[in-house]
Design a protein around this motif. Structure first.
Motif, PDB file in Angstrom:
ATOM      1  N   TYR B   3       0.604  -9.360  -7.519  1.00  0.00           N
ATOM      2  CA  TYR B   3       0.046  -8.178  -6.861  1.00  0.00           C
ATOM      3  C   TYR B   3      -1.126  -7.646  -7.677  1.00  0.00           C
ATOM      4  N   ARG B   4      -2.213  -7.279  -7.038  1.00  0.00           N
ATOM      5  CA  ARG B   4      -3.254  -6.546  -7.743  1.00  0.00           C
ATOM      6  C   ARG B   4      -2.855  -5.084  -7.742  1.00  0.00           C
ATOM      7  N   ASN B   5      -3.330  -4.336  -8.751  1.00  0.00           N
ATOM      8  CA  ASN B   5      -2.916  -2.943  -8.869  1.00  0.00           C
ATOM      9  C   ASN B   5      -3.731  -1.981  -8.014  1.00  0.00           C
ATOM     10  N   GLU B   6      -4.941  -2.368  -7.723  1.00  0.00           N
ATOM     11  CA  GLU B   6      -5.793  -1.435  -6.988  1.00  0.00           C
ATOM     12  C   GLU B   6      -6.382  -2.093  -5.757  1.00  0.00           C
ATOM     13  N   PHE B  56      -1.498  -7.051  -1.689  1.00  0.00           N
ATOM     14  CA  PHE B  56      -0.184  -7.081  -1.015  1.00  0.00           C
ATOM     15  C   PHE B  56       0.704  -8.190  -1.555  1.00  0.00           C
ATOM     16  N   GLY B  57       0.205  -8.913  -2.538  1.00  0.00           N
ATOM     17  CA  GLY B  57       0.965 -10.053  -3.024  1.00  0.00           C
ATOM     18  C   GLY B  57       1.018 -11.146  -1.978  1.00  0.00           C
ATOM     19  N   LEU B  70       4.512 -11.517   8.345  1.00  0.00           N
ATOM     20  CA  LEU B  70       4.712 -10.888   7.045  1.00  0.00           C
ATOM     21  C   LEU B  70       3.520 -10.011   6.689  1.00  0.00           C
ATOM     22  N   LEU B  71       2.340 -10.554   6.874  1.00  0.00           N
ATOM     23  CA  LEU B  71       1.117  -9.847   6.510  1.00  0.00           C
ATOM     24  C   LEU B  71       0.927  -8.617   7.398  1.00  0.00           C
ATOM     25  N   LYS B  72       1.179  -8.794   8.684  1.00  0.00           N
ATOM     26  CA  LYS B  72       1.068  -7.708   9.655  1.00  0.00           C
ATOM     27  C   LYS B  72       1.995  -6.552   9.250  1.00  0.00           C
ATOM     28  N   ASN B  73       3.229  -6.888   8.924  1.00  0.00           N
ATOM     29  CA  ASN B  73       4.191  -5.843   8.549  1.00  0.00           C
ATOM     30  C   ASN B  73       3.803  -5.146   7.251  1.00  0.00           C
ATOM     31  N   LYS B  74       3.283  -5.928   6.310  1.00  0.00           N
ATOM     32  CA  LYS B  74       2.886  -5.338   5.026  1.00  0.00           C
ATOM     33  C   LYS B  74       1.724  -4.361   5.214  1.00  0.00           C
ATOM     34  N   ILE B  75       0.770  -4.753   6.040  1.00  0.00           N
ATOM     35  CA  ILE B  75      -0.385  -3.865   6.265  1.00  0.00           C
ATOM     36  C   ILE B  75       0.078  -2.598   6.972  1.00  0.00           C
ATOM     37  N   ASN B  76       0.932  -2.766   7.954  1.00  0.00           N
ATOM     38  CA  ASN B  76       1.452  -1.611   8.700  1.00  0.00           C
ATOM     39  C   ASN B  76       2.169  -0.646   7.763  1.00  0.00           C
ATOM     40  N   GLU B  77       3.039  -1.212   6.934  1.00  0.00           N
ATOM     41  CA  GLU B  77       3.811  -0.426   5.971  1.00  0.00           C
ATOM     42  C   GLU B  77       2.887   0.321   5.007  1.00  0.00           C
ATOM     43  N   PHE B  78       1.828  -0.369   4.617  1.00  0.00           N
ATOM     44  CA  PHE B  78       0.874   0.200   3.672  1.00  0.00           C
ATOM     45  C   PHE B  78       0.121   1.377   4.289  1.00  0.00           C
ATOM     46  N   LEU B  79      -0.329   1.202   5.539  1.00  0.00           N
ATOM     47  CA  LEU B  79      -1.174   2.218   6.169  1.00  0.00           C
ATOM     48  C   LEU B  79      -0.358   3.373   6.735  1.00  0.00           C
ATOM     49  N   LYS B  80       0.795   3.035   7.297  1.00  0.00           N
ATOM     50  CA  LYS B  80       1.532   4.025   8.070  1.00  0.00           C
ATOM     51  C   LYS B  80       2.245   5.040   7.186  1.00  0.00           C
ATOM     52  N   SER B  81       2.230   6.261   7.654  1.00  0.00           N
ATOM     53  CA  SER B  81       2.959   7.305   6.958  1.00  0.00           C
ATOM     54  C   SER B  81       4.454   7.124   7.229  1.00  0.00           C
ATOM     55  N   ASP B  82       5.304   7.580   6.301  1.00  0.00           N
ATOM     56  CA  ASP B  82       6.750   7.455   6.508  1.00  0.00           C
ATOM     57  C   ASP B  82       7.192   8.322   7.682  1.00  0.00           C
ATOM     58  N   ASN B  83       6.538   9.482   7.798  1.00  0.00           N
ATOM     59  CA  ASN B  83       6.865  10.380   8.911  1.00  0.00           C
ATOM     60  C   ASN B  83       5.735  10.334   9.938  1.00  0.00           C
ATOM     61  N   THR B  84       6.079  10.694  11.167  1.00  0.00           N
ATOM     62  CA  THR B  84       5.050  10.878  12.175  1.00  0.00           C
ATOM     63  C   THR B  84       4.128  12.009  11.715  1.00  0.00           C
TER      64      THR B  84
END
Lengths: 209, 209
Positions: B3-6, B56-57, B70-84
């Motif tokens: 994983y890169r840090n930044e 994203f590793g 896998l990549l799609k889910n990682k990007i979504n997880e990264f961008l999306k807020s935990d709450n609406t």
């Protein structure tokens, strides 16, 4: 004044932003601006600003800066087509309405000459005096009128087929708001305008503030 | 996986584009994609793609490429807020209607909870079940409800005052469609979305094709 021979694609993308900012400065009665001030307002470095403007022969004078009017006019001249560009809007939903009703587009040299919608419910209605027509009418319309740009405001994956139809009918420019991603070819120039991309970035920034 | 840090701001801006493209691939039943293919689709270099995904590793396997899901889910997880994130829309014109009616926003984690308009003509009407209220109601509304984002769809220079009001009322995110250019501060995150910028670039490209 020295002119650079080439301007980068990234610089061209920044020009509407510079232009808008220079218009605002002019309205506020500001006549000169330094590359440093502009860089702060636009969010790029001063040397980037100087680099971008080198193409226009617009060198800021030391201690005085750039002439706001001169630079504004040069950018406008550079971006604007000599003739008004004729635009049709595909999709008479709210977004299609918003584009048709936007007076700024005509000021910037784009004229809406027709609106088309796949659903009959809108047929015969008007937006700002422009009739909403059925998609069936499109081939004849494009044959008879000169259409430069088709704005695709249909927000479904079906937009893909519609975009293909536009290209085969000979439309040279597509302003695409649909979720479909389309790329330039030798036949057509595309600008993809995905509204929610910027919202996703905003959401990320709020999460990580 | 490393994983890169930044991750750079420019890379974050590209993520919604990658995400949209990965969703399209998935719909088409494609499970693996190489950085070369992605680079062609997105319009950046292969090494840029690999660089963007290093964070994203997500290292593509030689000869196989990246796992689309896998990549799609990682990007979504990264961008999306935990709450609406709760959004209000300022301006009940066609663009305000278009945002309120856009079902994709809720799917992406943004919920429209109120619409406000400076003109009385719309008051009491509804868009998709959301009442249009007077601007006077805004301070109380923001006090009682949690508002994350205000989408400014008022296309006049008066938007400037409205944006200042939003910030002083404590709104942390502004999605700005007005011609006013606003910048991030320590109090507020801004995304400027100037629709006609992309049209001006398209006009330039058609002129110089």
């Amino acid at each position: 004044m020295e002119y650079r021979n080439e301007i980068s694609y990234a610089a061209i993308r920044r020009l509407p932003k510079y232009y808008r900012h220079l218009c605002n400065l002019r309205k506020a009665g500001i006549r000169q601006i330094s590359s440093k001030e502009l860089s702060f307002e636009i969010g790029v470095t001063s040397s980037q600003v100087r680099n971008d403007f080198a193409y226009f022969g617009g060198e800021g004078l030391p201690g005085i800066g750039y002439n706001v009017d001169l630079l504004k006019n040069k950018i406008n001249e550079f971006l604007k087509s000599d003739n008004t560009l004729n635009m049709i809007i595909i999709g008479a939903g709210y977004l299609g309405h918003a584009l048709a009703a936007n007076k700024n587009l005509e000021k910037k040299g784009f004229k809406v000459i027709g609106i088309f919608d796949p659903y009959d419910q809108f047929t015969g209605r008007e937006i700002k005096g422009i009739e909403i027509m059925k998609m069936d009418c499109l081939p004849l319309f494009i044959k008879r009128q000169h259409v430069d740009i088709a704005a695709i405001t249909i927000l479904s994956a079906h937009a893909d087929e519609i975009i293909k139809d536009m290209i085969s009918l000979g439309v040279k420019g597509i302003w695409n708001f649909s979720p479909v991603e389309v790329k330039n070819t030798d036949k057509v120039m595309i600008e993809n305008s995905h509204l929610d991309d910027s919202l996703m970035v905003l959401g990320y920034n709020l999460k990580n503030k």
